[in-house]
Design a protein around this motif. Structure first.
Motif, PDB file in Angstrom:
ATOM      1  N   MET A 148       0.734  -1.259   0.074  1.00 24.04           N
ATOM      2  CA  MET A 148      -0.033  -0.097  -0.179  1.00 24.04           C
ATOM      3  C   MET A 148       0.699   1.211   0.041  1.00 24.04           C
ATOM      4  SD  MET A 148      -3.300  -0.158  -0.100  1.00 24.04           S
ATOM      5  CE  MET A 148      -4.689  -0.787  -0.081  1.00 24.04           C
ATOM      6  N   GLN A 149       2.067   1.439   0.655  1.00 27.22           N
ATOM      7  CA  GLN A 149       2.936   2.346   0.862  1.00 27.22           C
ATOM      8  C   GLN A 149       3.454   2.538  -0.729  1.00 27.22           C
ATOM      9  OE1 GLN A 149       3.487   4.251   3.017  1.00 27.22           O
ATOM     10  NE2 GLN A 149       3.070   3.380   5.064  1.00 27.22           N
ATOM     11  N   GLN A 150       3.814   1.632  -1.506  1.00 29.61           N
ATOM     12  CA  GLN A 150       3.969   1.749  -2.751  1.00 29.61           C
ATOM     13  C   GLN A 150       2.903   2.431  -3.969  1.00 29.61           C
ATOM     14  OE1 GLN A 150       7.028   1.208  -4.349  1.00 29.61           O
ATOM     15  NE2 GLN A 150       5.954   1.996  -6.357  1.00 29.61           N
ATOM     16  N   LEU A 151       1.634   2.029  -3.469  1.00 31.40           N
ATOM     17  CA  LEU A 151       0.699   2.741  -4.194  1.00 31.40           C
ATOM     18  C   LEU A 151       0.385   3.883  -3.792  1.00 31.40           C
ATOM     19  CD1 LEU A 151      -1.998  -0.538  -4.119  1.00 31.40           C
ATOM     20  CD2 LEU A 151      -0.816   0.544  -6.075  1.00 31.40           C
ATOM     21  N   ALA A 152       0.765   4.362  -2.715  1.00 29.57           N
ATOM     22  CA  ALA A 152       0.717   5.583  -2.034  1.00 29.57           C
ATOM     23  C   ALA A 152       1.851   6.561  -3.035  1.00 29.57           C
ATOM     24  CB  ALA A 152       0.939   5.877  -0.671  1.00 29.57           C
ATOM     25  N   LEU A 153       2.964   5.845  -3.210  1.00 33.95           N
ATOM     26  CA  LEU A 153       3.785   6.519  -4.086  1.00 33.95           C
ATOM     27  C   LEU A 153       3.572   6.947  -5.299  1.00 33.95           C
ATOM     28  CD1 LEU A 153       7.308   4.896  -2.685  1.00 33.95           C
ATOM     29  CD2 LEU A 153       6.356   7.306  -2.220  1.00 33.95           C
ATOM     30  N   GLY A 155       0.388   7.192  -6.366  1.00 31.30           N
ATOM     31  CA  GLY A 155      -0.641   8.336  -6.128  1.00 31.30           C
ATOM     32  C   GLY A 155      -1.857   7.512  -6.405  1.00 31.30           C
ATOM     33  N   ALA A 156      -2.112   6.006  -6.090  1.00 29.24           N
ATOM     34  CA  ALA A 156      -3.350   5.309  -6.187  1.00 29.24           C
ATOM     35  C   ALA A 156      -3.953   5.655  -4.965  1.00 29.24           C
ATOM     36  CB  ALA A 156      -2.902   4.079  -6.438  1.00 29.24           C
ATOM     37  N   VAL A 157      -3.391   5.507  -3.779  1.00 33.86           N
ATOM     38  CA  VAL A 157      -3.919   5.706  -2.607  1.00 33.86           C
ATOM     39  C   VAL A 157      -3.272   6.652  -1.489  1.00 33.86           C
ATOM     40  CG1 VAL A 157      -4.595   3.109  -2.327  1.00 33.86           C
ATOM     41  CG2 VAL A 157      -2.545   4.047  -1.276  1.00 33.86           C
ATOM     42  N   GLU A 158      -3.929   7.002  -0.502  1.00 37.74           N
ATOM     43  CA  GLU A 158      -3.297   7.991   0.527  1.00 37.74           C
ATOM     44  C   GLU A 158      -3.438   7.736   1.932  1.00 37.74           C
ATOM     45  OE1 GLU A 158      -5.232  11.855  -0.215  1.00 37.74           O
ATOM     46  OE2 GLU A 158      -7.292  10.949   0.618  1.00 37.74           O
ATOM     47  N   VAL A 159      -2.394   7.793   2.587  1.00 32.89           N
ATOM     48  CA  VAL A 159      -2.463   7.409   4.034  1.00 32.89           C
ATOM     49  C   VAL A 159      -3.463   7.901   5.074  1.00 32.89           C
ATOM     50  CG1 VAL A 159      -1.127   6.737   6.478  1.00 32.89           C
ATOM     51  CG2 VAL A 159       0.005   6.776   3.727  1.00 32.89           C
ATOM     52  N   VAL A 160      -4.180   7.016   5.763  1.00 37.01           N
ATOM     53  CA  VAL A 160      -5.102   7.687   6.615  1.00 37.01           C
ATOM     54  C   VAL A 160      -4.680   7.396   7.980  1.00 37.01           C
ATOM     55  CG1 VAL A 160      -7.478   8.084   7.570  1.00 37.01           C
ATOM     56  CG2 VAL A 160      -6.900   7.624   5.186  1.00 37.01           C
ATOM     57  N   PRO A 161      -3.992   8.247   8.756  1.00 35.77           N
ATOM     58  CA  PRO A 161      -3.426   7.877  10.118  1.00 35.77           C
ATOM     59  C   PRO A 161      -4.223   7.069  10.956  1.00 35.77           C
ATOM     60  CG  PRO A 161      -2.768  10.056   9.713  1.00 35.77           C
ATOM     61  CD  PRO A 161      -3.673   9.729   8.552  1.00 35.77           C
ATOM     62  N   ASN A 162      -3.763   5.977  11.739  1.00 38.66           N
ATOM     63  CA  ASN A 162      -4.476   5.217  12.554  1.00 38.66           C
ATOM     64  C   ASN A 162      -5.702   4.701  11.898  1.00 38.66           C
ATOM     65  OD1 ASN A 162      -2.931   6.048  14.789  1.00 38.66           O
ATOM     66  ND2 ASN A 162      -3.958   7.799  14.809  1.00 38.66           N
ATOM     67  N   ARG A 163      -5.852   4.647  10.634  1.00 41.74           N
ATOM     68  CA  ARG A 163      -7.054   4.034  10.023  1.00 41.74           C
ATOM     69  C   ARG A 163      -6.639   2.893   8.818  1.00 41.74           C
ATOM     70  NH1 ARG A 163     -11.788   7.496   8.227  1.00 41.74           N
ATOM     71  NH2 ARG A 163     -12.794   5.485   7.953  1.00 41.74           N
ATOM     72  N   GLY A 164      -5.870   3.600   8.028  1.00 37.15           N
ATOM     73  CA  GLY A 164      -5.497   2.589   6.797  1.00 37.15           C
ATOM     74  C   GLY A 164      -5.007   3.527   5.683  1.00 37.15           C
ATOM     75  N   PHE A 165      -5.733   3.083   4.344  1.00 35.67           N
ATOM     76  CA  PHE A 165      -5.421   3.668   3.083  1.00 35.67           C
ATOM     77  C   PHE A 165      -6.703   3.966   2.204  1.00 35.67           C
ATOM     78  CE2 PHE A 165      -1.949   1.042   4.656  1.00 35.67           C
ATOM     79  CZ  PHE A 165      -0.827   1.947   4.250  1.00 35.67           C
ATOM     80  N   ARG A 166      -6.858   5.259   1.966  1.00 37.45           N
ATOM     81  CA  ARG A 166      -8.020   5.491   1.310  1.00 37.45           C
ATOM     82  C   ARG A 166      -7.591   5.809  -0.337  1.00 37.45           C
ATOM     83  NH1 ARG A 166      -8.874  10.278   3.430  1.00 37.45           N
ATOM     84  NH2 ARG A 166     -10.590   9.782   4.723  1.00 37.45           N
TER      85      ARG A 166
END
Length: 305
Positions: A148-153, A155-166
């Motif tokens: 998911m961190q790779q997908l965040a890089l 631009g597919a997802v964004e980190v939501v602190p203490n919840r997961g990935f949007r």
């Protein structure tokens, strides 16, 4: 895809992930180098197995890497590891050490998440937790979180602190911007190739174009996306520029992510129309019709049919 309630899996504070369901893809964990050095194999017993299990038990610093339900997979048998019938029975064959790194699990999870993203199973705007997705794939939360961190890089997802990935909600404007960049990169290359590459080379790409048509006929957006990118990579690779191919493929992948607007046409007919462009483009390249190559490429990249 249904989503879990406010409580994440394994007591995690991350929420919004889908519950595991029958038939979900399961990615088994991999053996470590330490396991191989100790001579451990699936189904092994005795001191070697016990030593390996004890040595591989999770520590405080490695908690969450694997779950107790995960089972290792057999190492691939190489030519050196297969029995040599020409040798005496009492002489064991030489064995080549083959180590499967945990990164391969992360890679498989990344591929699975990308497929779910393109197919719409990971819906724009929804939040997914790594532990619950790990349950779905049959692995721990760690490789899911890394993927998911790779997908965040990307631009597919964004980190939501203490919840997961949007999953990022994209609109038509972003898609148009990606199309413009792709046209600026790919069009000059195709025009140059149209004037230099012999017809025989273009004919060799015909099976890839036909593969996109077959994939489109299934109506599966994720399946079509893979064959679509494979065709474009093969075309651009004739330029001999690896960096160009990688950059164009990344832009193409991002253009395949679903839009937040549910009215976007993702029907089987739309996929079939897109796939038909590949055959027409090859015909124009074989004929060295530069003007037709230009119009077909621009319309194909922007989605104008």
């Amino acid at each position: 895809m249904q989503h879990a309630g406010p409580q994440g899996a394994h007591g995690s504070t991350e929420t919004g992930a889908p519950a595991s369901r029958p038939g979900a893809v399961r990615v088994p964990p991999q053996l470590t180098a330490a396991d191989v050095d100790r001579g451990w194999r699936p189904g092994a017993s005795g001191p070697a197995a016990r030593d390996t299990e004890a040595a591989s038990a999770p520590t405080d610093g490695a908690r969450g890497e694997h779950t107790h339900s995960e089972q290792p997979i057999p190492l691939p048998r190489t030519e050196q590891s297969r029995p040599d019938r020409s040798r005496p029975a009492q002489t064991p064959p030489a064995r080549t050490r083959s180590v499967v790194q945990r990164s391969s699990v992360r890679g498989q999870i990344l591929d699975a998440l990308r497929t779910a993203l393109v197919g719409g199973e990971l819906a724009p705007g929804e939040v997914y937790s790594a532990p619950a997705l790990g349950d779905r794939f049959g692995v721990s939360a760690t490789p899911v979180r890394e993927a998911m961190q790779q997908l965040a890089l990307e631009g597919a997802v964004e980190v939501v602190p203490n919840r997961g990935f949007r999953v990022v909600e994209r609109g038509a404007r972003e898609l148009a911007e990606l199309a413009e960049i792709r046209a600026l990169i790919e069009l000059p290359v195709l025009l140059r190739l149209a004037a230099t590459v012999p017809a025989k080379r273009w004919t060799e790409l015909r099976p890839l174009a036909e593969a996109t048509a077959r994939a489109a006929s299934t109506g599966c957006r994720a399946t079509y996306a893979e064959t679509d990118r494979a065709f474009h990579r093969a075309v651009l690779s004739l330029a001999g520029n690896t960096q160009l191919v990688q950059l164009a493929d990344d832009l193409h992948r991002r253009a395949q992510w679903p839009l937040a607007d549910t009215k976007t046409d993702t029907s089987r007919a739309a996929l079939m129309a897109d796939a038909a462009d590949h055959g027409s483009l090859l015909d124009a390249l074989i004929e060295r019709d530069v003007q037709l190559v230009q119009s077909l490429t621009r319309d194909h990249v922007t989605g104008a049919h």
